[in-house]
Write a protein that holds these residues in place. Structure first.
Motif, PDB file in Angstrom:
ATOM      1  N   ALA A  91     -66.067 -46.184   0.897  1.00 25.23           N
ATOM      2  CA  ALA A  91     -66.748 -46.724  -0.285  1.00 25.23           C
ATOM      3  C   ALA A  91     -68.248 -46.549  -0.094  1.00 25.23           C
ATOM      4  O   ALA A  91     -68.778 -46.761   0.996  1.00 25.23           O
ATOM      5  N   GLU A 101     -60.164 -44.322   3.667  1.00 18.88           N
ATOM      6  CA  GLU A 101     -60.982 -44.685   2.516  1.00 18.88           C
ATOM      7  C   GLU A 101     -62.462 -44.847   2.885  1.00 18.88           C
ATOM      8  O   GLU A 101     -62.800 -45.382   3.935  1.00 18.88           O
ATOM      9  N   ILE A 150     -63.888 -50.812  -5.807  1.00 21.71           N
ATOM     10  CA  ILE A 150     -65.229 -51.027  -6.344  1.00 21.71           C
ATOM     11  C   ILE A 150     -65.104 -52.040  -7.461  1.00 21.71           C
ATOM     12  O   ILE A 150     -64.322 -51.862  -8.382  1.00 21.71           O
ATOM     13  N   ARG A 158     -65.724 -44.359  -4.566  1.00 21.81           N
ATOM     14  CA  ARG A 158     -64.660 -44.509  -3.589  1.00 21.81           C
ATOM     15  C   ARG A 158     -64.106 -43.125  -3.288  1.00 21.81           C
ATOM     16  O   ARG A 158     -63.809 -42.349  -4.212  1.00 21.81           O
ATOM     17  N   PHE A 189     -59.936 -51.678  -0.902  1.00 23.37           N
ATOM     18  CA  PHE A 189     -61.246 -51.048  -0.721  1.00 23.37           C
ATOM     19  C   PHE A 189     -61.846 -50.667  -2.062  1.00 23.37           C
ATOM     20  O   PHE A 189     -62.471 -49.640  -2.231  1.00 23.37           O
TER      21      PHE A 189
END
Length: 218
Positions: free
Chosen positions: A46, A44, A15, A164, A13
């Motif tokens: 994002a 998580e 960036i 995140r 997950f």
């Protein structure tokens, strides 16, 4: 206006720089309107934000003064605290694990190559920058610029932020409050795309109605 959302299958997950490379054309944005993407998977979250420079610092020209640079630095610092802008329920226990904030300027790629690359050296075979200046002085149309008004139109800037988060109790993320609008008075709307366990959903979040419910939350 919005672009492809972070896929929930992205490794860890994370960036990535590839996300930034997919940014839409800066000249196509609308003042007062930004884009906010959010993807949720397990613990998580994002997030991505794209906002015109005018929404964040009140201007879109490249920073040319100490005051401009100070305003941009202050904005980057503010944008680096996502939980103060996009408020999640305290019970969710969310913390920031990654942040990336930068300012994109239309034409900055040309600037990196110096003035000689600004004109049409390949077409004319000699110093195109000098020709561009001469054309400007005589009011001629030129890709380098058509005077002050054209330069202003071409100097769009856009803030881009990626975050995140990790949440101890992700099932408690049942809404998001966009304090973003109170922090940035020139911002009027965010076009939101959300991906989560219940699928993909789109929202238009405005200054007048800055709270959204998270679909599928308990």
């Amino acid at each position: 206006m919005t672009r492809t959302l972070l896929a929930t299958t992205v490794l860890a997950f994370g960036i990535t720089g590839a996300v930034a490379e997919q940014t839409r054309e800066l000249g196509s944005h609308e003042h007062g309107v930004g884009a906010f993407n959010i993807a949720m998977e397990g613990s998580e979250i994002a997030m991505e934000l794209e906002a015109p420079g005018a929404d964040i610092v009140g201007f879109e020209h490249p920073a040319t003064s100490a005051e401009d640079r100070a305003a941009i630095d202050a904005a980057k610092a503010t944008l680096s605290d996502p939980l103060a802008l996009f408020v999640l329920p305290d019970d969710a226990g969310c913390t920031v694990s990654a942040t990336d904030v930068h300012l994109l300027t239309e034409g900055e790629a040309h600037e990196e190559h110096g003035h000689d690359d600004h004109g049409h050296k390949d077409e004319h075979g000699h110093d195109a920058h000098a020709e561009a200046k001469d054309d400007h002085d005589h009011g001629h149309d030129h890709d380098h610029g058509h005077g002050e008004e054209h330069a202003d139109e071409a100097s769009h800037t856009e803030f881009h932020a990626e975050y995140r988060l990790t949440c101890a109790n992700p099932d408690q993320v049942d809404q998001i409050t966009f304090a973003y609008f109170s922090v940035f008075p020139n911002a009027e709307e965010l076009e939101v795309q959300m991906v989560g366990a219940s699928g993909s959903t789109g929202f238009e979040v405005t200054r007048q109605d800055p709270v959204i419910a998270v679909p599928g939350s308990s």
